[in-house]
Write a protein that holds these residues in place. Sequence first.
Motif, short mmCIF file in Angstrom:
data_model
loop_
_atom_site.label_atom_id
_atom_site.label_comp_id
_atom_site.label_asym_id
_atom_site.label_seq_id
_atom_site.Cartn_x
_atom_site.Cartn_y
_atom_site.Cartn_z
N ALA A 334 3.93 1.53 -0.46
CA ALA A 334 2.51 1.85 -0.22
C ALA A 334 2.33 3.22 0.41
CB ALA A 334 1.89 0.78 0.68
N GLU A 335 3.31 3.68 1.19
CA GLU A 335 3.18 4.97 1.87
C GLU A 335 3.03 6.12 0.89
OE1 GLU A 335 2.76 5.46 5.09
OE2 GLU A 335 2.77 3.28 5.32
N LEU A 336 3.54 5.96 -0.33
CA LEU A 336 3.39 6.99 -1.35
C LEU A 336 1.92 7.28 -1.63
CD1 LEU A 336 6.08 6.01 -4.01
CD2 LEU A 336 6.07 8.09 -2.64
N PHE A 337 1.07 6.26 -1.46
CA PHE A 337 -0.33 6.37 -1.84
C PHE A 337 -1.26 6.46 -0.63
CE2 PHE A 337 2.04 4.23 -5.14
CZ PHE A 337 1.64 4.89 -6.28
N LEU A 338 -0.88 5.85 0.48
CA LEU A 338 -1.72 5.90 1.67
C LEU A 338 -1.86 7.32 2.21
CD1 LEU A 338 -0.51 2.67 3.52
CD2 LEU A 338 -2.74 3.03 2.42
N ASN A 339 -0.86 8.16 1.91
CA ASN A 339 -0.88 9.54 2.39
C ASN A 339 -1.27 10.54 1.32
OD1 ASN A 339 0.08 8.72 4.98
ND2 ASN A 339 2.15 8.59 4.15
N ARG A 340 -1.77 10.05 0.20
CA ARG A 340 -2.22 10.93 -0.88
C ARG A 340 -3.59 10.49 -1.36
NH1 ARG A 340 3.36 10.46 -1.79
NH2 ARG A 340 4.44 12.44 -2.30
#
Length: 441
Positions: A334-340
Motif C-alpha cells: 500500500a505504501e507504493l500508492f499512499l505516498n503517490r
Amino acid sequence: PLSWFTACHRFGPSFSESAELIAGESPDLLFISSFAWAYADLSLQLAEAAVRIRPELPVIIGGHGPSSLPEYFLKAVHPVYPGRPLFSLVVSGEIEGFGELLRPGKADNRFLDLRKLNPKCDIKPMAGESILRAGRRSISITLTRGCPLKCRFCSNHICHGRDFRSSPPGMWVDEVIRINEKYGGTPKIFHLNIEDDNILFMKNDFFCFLDAVRKHYPEVSFSAENGLDYMMLEEQDIIRLKQSGFTRLNLSLAVLSEDSRNKEHRDGDPEKLEKLIHHCHEADLPVTTHFICGLDGDNREDIVKTLRFLDRLPCQTGISNFYPVPGLEGFEDAELFLNRSPSLALGSSVYPWTGALSSAQMITAFRLARWSNFRKKLLEPKEKPFPGSTGADSDTEEELFRKITGSRRLHTILKAGKKGSNRTVVPLSHLDEDMVEGFFR
C-alpha cells in the motif's frame, strides 16, 4: 494527428454544482461510487463539497477505488469538523446482496470489507446514459460481474472476484428500455455500449440480446469499447456483429509476444487475430486493436514489433500505457500508492511503474501508433480502402505526411495564433530515436 494529451476534461457539473444538486434533494445519506483508483481524489473532492453545504450528512463510499485501497479513504478528514472522518463508511467489494450491512451498527470501525464474501443474490444489469457518440444519445450497460481469467495486468477481480456471474439474460432488454425511458425515451435512434469485456462467455445470449434490442429500436448501433476477446470470436461472428448494428469492433490483443503472454497469463493467437481483422475488413467493419505498453518485462524491441505487426493490418492501433492499482500482483504494498498521487494510475500519466520502459519510450510508442493510424487515414489502396481512409483534412496534414514519409522521423503540427490558425509542421523531440528507427526500418 500525432499529438500527446494536452488537457484533462471532466464531464458533468462541477463539484460545487453537484453539491448543490445533492443538497437540493435533502438526502438522509449520500452514496458515492468511486469508479477507479485513479479518480480517488475526485471522489474526495465531491464528498468534501457535499458536506461543506450539509456538514451532518453521512457519506458512504464504495466501488473499485475503495476496493483497491480502503486506507486512503479511511484517513480522509471532514473539511468542516477536522476531528471527524470524511466518510461514515468505506465499502470494499460488491455491496449487491449485502445492503443490510449498511444499517447503523452493522459495520465495525467504519470499514466494510466484502471482497472475500460470496455474493448472496442474483445480480442485475445496470445501465446509464453516457456521452454522445457520433451525435447519438449513448447508453452504457453492464450485464455481468467477475472474471475467472488471471491476467496479471487486470484489476477486475479486486472488486468483483474471480467467479464469473451474469444477471438474468431475460432482464437485459428490459434494462435498456427502462433507462431509455428514464432519460426521455423519445429518440428511437441511440447508441448502446456494452461495458462487459467477458460477454462472449455467453455468446448465444449476447447475440439474442442484440437481436432483441434491435427489434425494439431498429436504428440502434452497438459497441463494446472495453474490447472483445478475439480468442472467443469466429469468422461467422464477425458477420453477425456487423448485421446486428456494431459500427466498430474493439479487439483486445493486450500482448503480442508469446513470452509476454505467458508471463501475463494471457491466451492469444496472433495468426487468428490477423485473419479476423482481414475478415472484418472484407465485411466493412472497422477495427481498433488494443495492446498494453509498459508491462513488467516489456522492452523496446517487442513494443516496436507489436506496432509493426498492427501497422500492416487494416485496423487502427489502440495503445494503453500500463498502470497498476493497489492490490495487483506485484503491487500489493500500500505504501507504493499512499505516498503517490492516484492520478499516476492514469494511462496518460505514463508513469514508469514497472521500470521496463521509460516515460519517453511509452510516449514514443504512443506517437508511433498515432502515426500508423494517420498514415492509414490517408492511404487509399486500389483494391479496398482501409476503414476510416478519408484523405487529409488540410494542406498541412498533407505536408505532415510528406515530411514523415520522406525523413522517416516523427513530426507534428504546431498550432499558434487565434484559434490555432497558424499551423506549422515541426519535428518531434524527446523521443526514443532507436524505437522510431526500428519502426521505419
